[in-house]
Scaffold this motif. Structure first.
Motif, PDB file in Angstrom:
ATOM      1  N   THR A 231       8.410 -11.776  -7.911  1.00 23.23           N
ATOM      2  CA  THR A 231       8.988 -10.436  -8.045  1.00 23.23           C
ATOM      3  C   THR A 231      10.506 -10.495  -7.954  1.00 23.23           C
ATOM      4  N   ILE A 232      11.020 -11.300  -7.036  1.00 26.83           N
ATOM      5  CA  ILE A 232      12.474 -11.468  -6.908  1.00 26.83           C
ATOM      6  C   ILE A 232      13.040 -12.153  -8.156  1.00 26.83           C
ATOM      7  N   ARG A 233      12.372 -13.191  -8.607  1.00 25.85           N
ATOM      8  CA  ARG A 233      12.860 -13.948  -9.764  1.00 25.85           C
ATOM      9  C   ARG A 233      12.890 -13.080 -11.028  1.00 25.85           C
ATOM     10  N   GLU A 234      11.875 -12.210 -11.183  1.00 25.77           N
ATOM     11  CA  GLU A 234      11.786 -11.376 -12.383  1.00 25.77           C
ATOM     12  C   GLU A 234      12.466 -10.020 -12.204  1.00 25.77           C
ATOM     13  N   ARG A 235      13.064  -9.806 -11.023  1.00 25.77           N
ATOM     14  CA  ARG A 235      13.699  -8.525 -10.696  1.00 25.77           C
ATOM     15  C   ARG A 235      12.765  -7.357 -11.004  1.00 25.77           C
ATOM     16  N   GLY A 236      11.545  -7.490 -10.496  1.00 26.16           N
ATOM     17  CA  GLY A 236      10.513  -6.506 -10.780  1.00 26.16           C
ATOM     18  C   GLY A 236      10.004  -5.789  -9.546  1.00 26.16           C
ATOM     19  N   THR A 237       8.807  -5.272  -9.655  1.00 24.49           N
ATOM     20  CA  THR A 237       8.168  -4.529  -8.567  1.00 24.49           C
ATOM     21  C   THR A 237       6.770  -5.084  -8.337  1.00 24.49           C
ATOM     22  N   LEU A 238       6.454  -5.359  -7.085  1.00 25.75           N
ATOM     23  CA  LEU A 238       5.095  -5.711  -6.683  1.00 25.75           C
ATOM     24  C   LEU A 238       4.462  -4.451  -6.097  1.00 25.75           C
ATOM     25  N   LEU A 239       3.522  -3.867  -6.840  1.00 24.56           N
ATOM     26  CA  LEU A 239       2.840  -2.650  -6.404  1.00 24.56           C
ATOM     27  C   LEU A 239       1.511  -3.019  -5.766  1.00 24.56           C
ATOM     28  N   ILE A 240       1.269  -2.524  -4.541  1.00 20.72           N
ATOM     29  CA  ILE A 240       0.007  -2.796  -3.855  1.00 20.72           C
ATOM     30  C   ILE A 240      -0.657  -1.453  -3.537  1.00 20.72           C
ATOM     31  N   PRO A 241      -1.604  -1.004  -4.386  1.00 19.65           N
ATOM     32  CA  PRO A 241      -2.357   0.205  -4.039  1.00 19.65           C
ATOM     33  C   PRO A 241      -3.222  -0.087  -2.810  1.00 19.65           C
ATOM     34  N   SER A 242      -3.200   0.816  -1.847  1.00 21.15           N
ATOM     35  CA  SER A 242      -3.867   0.495  -0.589  1.00 21.15           C
ATOM     36  C   SER A 242      -4.542   1.716   0.004  1.00 21.15           C
ATOM     37  N   ILE A 267      12.938  -9.378   0.998  1.00 18.95           N
ATOM     38  CA  ILE A 267      12.739  -8.430  -0.085  1.00 18.95           C
ATOM     39  C   ILE A 267      12.447  -7.052   0.516  1.00 18.95           C
ATOM     40  N   PRO A 268      13.021  -5.975  -0.023  1.00 20.68           N
ATOM     41  CA  PRO A 268      12.736  -4.646   0.518  1.00 20.68           C
ATOM     42  C   PRO A 268      11.249  -4.306   0.388  1.00 20.68           C
ATOM     43  N   ILE A 269      10.689  -3.771   1.465  1.00 25.18           N
ATOM     44  CA  ILE A 269       9.276  -3.369   1.477  1.00 25.18           C
ATOM     45  C   ILE A 269       9.213  -1.877   1.782  1.00 25.18           C
ATOM     46  N   PHE A 270       8.600  -1.124   0.870  1.00 29.87           N
ATOM     47  CA  PHE A 270       8.471   0.325   1.028  1.00 29.87           C
ATOM     48  C   PHE A 270       7.002   0.668   1.262  1.00 29.87           C
ATOM     49  N   ILE A 271       6.750   1.454   2.294  1.00 33.67           N
ATOM     50  CA  ILE A 271       5.398   1.926   2.593  1.00 33.67           C
ATOM     51  C   ILE A 271       5.360   3.407   2.235  1.00 33.67           C
ATOM     52  N   ASP A 272       4.783   3.711   1.068  1.00 31.60           N
ATOM     53  CA  ASP A 272       4.790   5.087   0.573  1.00 31.60           C
ATOM     54  C   ASP A 272       3.378   5.665   0.656  1.00 31.60           C
ATOM     55  N   THR A 316      12.856   5.557  -4.379  1.00 31.42           N
ATOM     56  CA  THR A 316      12.309   4.202  -4.347  1.00 31.42           C
ATOM     57  C   THR A 316      12.083   3.682  -5.758  1.00 31.42           C
ATOM     58  N   ILE A 317      11.540   4.512  -6.633  1.00 32.07           N
ATOM     59  CA  ILE A 317      11.319   4.114  -8.026  1.00 32.07           C
ATOM     60  C   ILE A 317      12.647   3.751  -8.694  1.00 32.07           C
ATOM     61  N   ASP A 318      13.688   4.544  -8.417  1.00 28.55           N
ATOM     62  CA  ASP A 318      14.996   4.331  -9.053  1.00 28.55           C
ATOM     63  C   ASP A 318      15.801   3.196  -8.414  1.00 28.55           C
ATOM     64  N   ASP A 319      15.358   2.708  -7.266  1.00 29.99           N
ATOM     65  CA  ASP A 319      16.051   1.598  -6.608  1.00 29.99           C
ATOM     66  C   ASP A 319      15.971   0.365  -7.511  1.00 29.99           C
ATOM     67  N   PRO A 320      17.088  -0.168  -7.974  1.00 30.54           N
ATOM     68  CA  PRO A 320      17.055  -1.255  -8.964  1.00 30.54           C
ATOM     69  C   PRO A 320      16.675  -2.613  -8.384  1.00 30.54           C
ATOM     70  N   ARG A 321      16.615  -2.736  -7.073  1.00 35.60           N
ATOM     71  CA  ARG A 321      16.338  -4.038  -6.463  1.00 35.60           C
ATOM     72  C   ARG A 321      14.878  -4.470  -6.676  1.00 35.60           C
ATOM     73  N   PRO A 322      14.620  -5.770  -6.724  1.00 34.30           N
ATOM     74  CA  PRO A 322      13.227  -6.226  -6.637  1.00 34.30           C
ATOM     75  C   PRO A 322      12.633  -5.697  -5.335  1.00 34.30           C
ATOM     76  N   LYS A 323      11.374  -5.321  -5.350  1.00 32.43           N
ATOM     77  CA  LYS A 323      10.813  -4.680  -4.157  1.00 32.43           C
ATOM     78  C   LYS A 323       9.294  -4.787  -4.135  1.00 32.43           C
ATOM     79  N   ILE A 324       8.766  -4.615  -2.929  1.00 30.33           N
ATOM     80  CA  ILE A 324       7.323  -4.489  -2.715  1.00 30.33           C
ATOM     81  C   ILE A 324       7.061  -3.050  -2.318  1.00 30.33           C
ATOM     82  N   VAL A 325       6.091  -2.419  -2.977  1.00 30.73           N
ATOM     83  CA  VAL A 325       5.719  -1.043  -2.641  1.00 30.73           C
ATOM     84  C   VAL A 325       4.229  -1.007  -2.331  1.00 30.73           C
TER      85      VAL A 325
END
Length: 453
Positions: A231-242, A267-272, A316-325
């Motif tokens: 996720t960091i390498r691809e500057r993407g988002t790791l989405l974990i539905p939980s 890596i920033p981790i958001f718990i939404d 959080t969606i607009d945050d350009p950083r690679p992130k885990i949500v």
């Protein structure tokens, strides 16, 4: 004569509701709503085929939506009785019903505003006011103590792992024991103690979610490490539905401990999941029910960003950083995960990590089955994101663990009814029970009534 009507979770996983009557006395075991397939979800809107005002008690095994989500609808049909469950189960049920009611109200409002519903107007399944009204009927019960309900009818709740507060229950009627398994947890769980086992069952009503398979041996930590690095390498988002209860707290704990050991980067981790955040307060209140040290509970909450408002979801969606949500819901049937999907599902640098059971008809199952287009809020989205599945994080016992759960029953049950499973899972567990124990196993149908002596 005891009559039991299968109002849900019969040849399907969701909608657990079992009507038990003896003479003019009646109770229900669990009161869940259907999820997944359209024909099942439509069942939610139909009045129950039993005399609801005659139901004296609703007995809850645990607080998941497919076991409690129909409670507010009971009031509309004349329910005047009491709802019984363990204290943490009732605390979680309050959180889930409030959150669910808000989602129902918001989705109805959105459907009416954007005009994508076939119903005019679209109505919420229940409102927050209706959810609050049924909570006034809640009474907590202790573990392992018989509660007298009626002449020659008593009930007892026993610890069962799975999620905080979860139990199996035994209805004792006329000297015979009717065991309802609820959802059975797993041994060696990161958060919870091992489930306890029943010693006697004249009639057994048993879940079969994973009755046809065992959970694979997976290296959960290494999978999360690899996905975080990619996720960091691809500057993407790791989405974990939980799921908000147990699974979300488990993911938070695993991710925190990996960071603490320098095994994943910062890596920033958001718990939404407002509901999941509320459930953390239940973990703090009922410390004897779980294994998370208080220091870890506090530290992991400080380390991650707990998203509360819907406005912060968009930030959080607009945050350009690679992130885990990590966001609800676990089967993508609702919740804030859908908003993230509308912005990330068509991006190749998005990874969706599915970490729980995905029922038939849900968006999670469709992604798991490789469908190329997913419908969200009335619009179709192409699936460009990568989909990864971790089965071993399931809170449900697998086939071998279910068979082990039966191993301490000292008698031969007169009948075993398999519930809370899809057809293949039930047939697989039926074959396993018949082969290992030689017991009589029945697969009841939806709306079927059995009469037992």
């Amino acid at each position: 004569m005891v009559h039991i009507r299968f109002l849900g979770a019969a040849r399907t996983v969701t909608g657990s509701k079992f009507h038990v009557s003896v003479g003019d006395f009646a109770v229900m075991v669990d009161c869940g709503m259907f999820q997944g397939l359209k024909e099942l979800r439509e069942q939610n809107w139909r009045p129950l085929s039993v005399d609801v005002p005659a139901v004296s008690y609703i007995l809850l095994t645990h607080g998941h939506l497919d076991h409690v989500g129909y409670l507010p609808r009971m009031l509309k049909q004349g329910f005047k009785g009491r709802v019984l469950g363990t204290a943490p189960t009732l605390a979680i049920t309050r959180i889930i019903l409030r959150d669910s009611a808000k989602i129902h109200e918001e989705e109805a409002e959105k459907a009416n505003k954007e005009g994508y519903s076939k119903h005019h107007p679209a109505l919420p399944f229940y409102t927050l006011e209706e959810a609050e009204a049924v909570m006034e009927r809640f009474d907590s019960v202790p573990l392992d103590e018989w509660q007298e309900l009626h002449d020659d009818v008593a009930v007892k709740w026993t610890y069962n792992g799975h999620i905080l507060g979860a139990t199996y229950l035994i209805l004792k009627i006329g000297g015979k024991q009717y065991v309802f398994s609820g959802d059975i947890g797993r041994p060696d769980d990161l958060l919870l103690r091992d489930p306890e086992y029943p010693k006697w069952a004249d009639y057994l009503f048993m879940e079969s979610t994973y009755g046809d398979r065992t959970h694979p041996e997976e290296d959960v930590e290494n999978t999360l490490i690899t996905l975080a690095q990619e996720t960091i390498r691809e500057r993407g988002t790791l989405l974990i539905p939980s799921f908000a209860v147990e699974r979300l707290q488990m993911l938070m704990l695993i991710l925190w401990r990996l960071y603490q050991k320098n095994r994943i980067p910062g890596i920033p981790i958001f718990i939404d999941s407002p509901m999941g955040t509320d459930v953390l307060s239940v973990f703090r209140e009922y410390k004897a029910w779980h294994r998370i040290p208080d220091a870890d509970l506090k530290a992991m909450c400080r380390h991650m960003t707990l998203v509360s408002s819907y406005r912060d979801t968009w930030k959080t969606i607009d945050d350009p950083r690679p992130k885990i949500v990590v966001a609800g819901s676990g089967m993508l049937s609702g919740g804030r995960i859908l908003t993230y999907l509308t912005r990330t599902l068509e991006k190749k640098n998005t990874t969706i990590l599915l970490v729980g059971y995905q029922a038939e008809g849900t968006r999670g199952r469709k992604l798991l089955d490789g469908e190329g287009r997913i419908r969200i809020f009335g619009k179709e989205y192409d699936v460009e994101a990568r989909v990864v599945h971790l089965e071993s994080l399931s809170a449900h016992a697998d086939r071998n663990e279910l068979l082990t759960w039966l191993g301490n029953i000292r008698n031969i049950p007169e009948k075993v009814f398999l519930i809370h499973g899809e057809q293949a899972a039930m047939e697989g567990l039926k074959a396993g029970i018949e082969e290992e124990y030689g017991w009589s196993v029945i697969l009841p149908s939806l709306e079927e009534t059995v009469s037992l002596v």
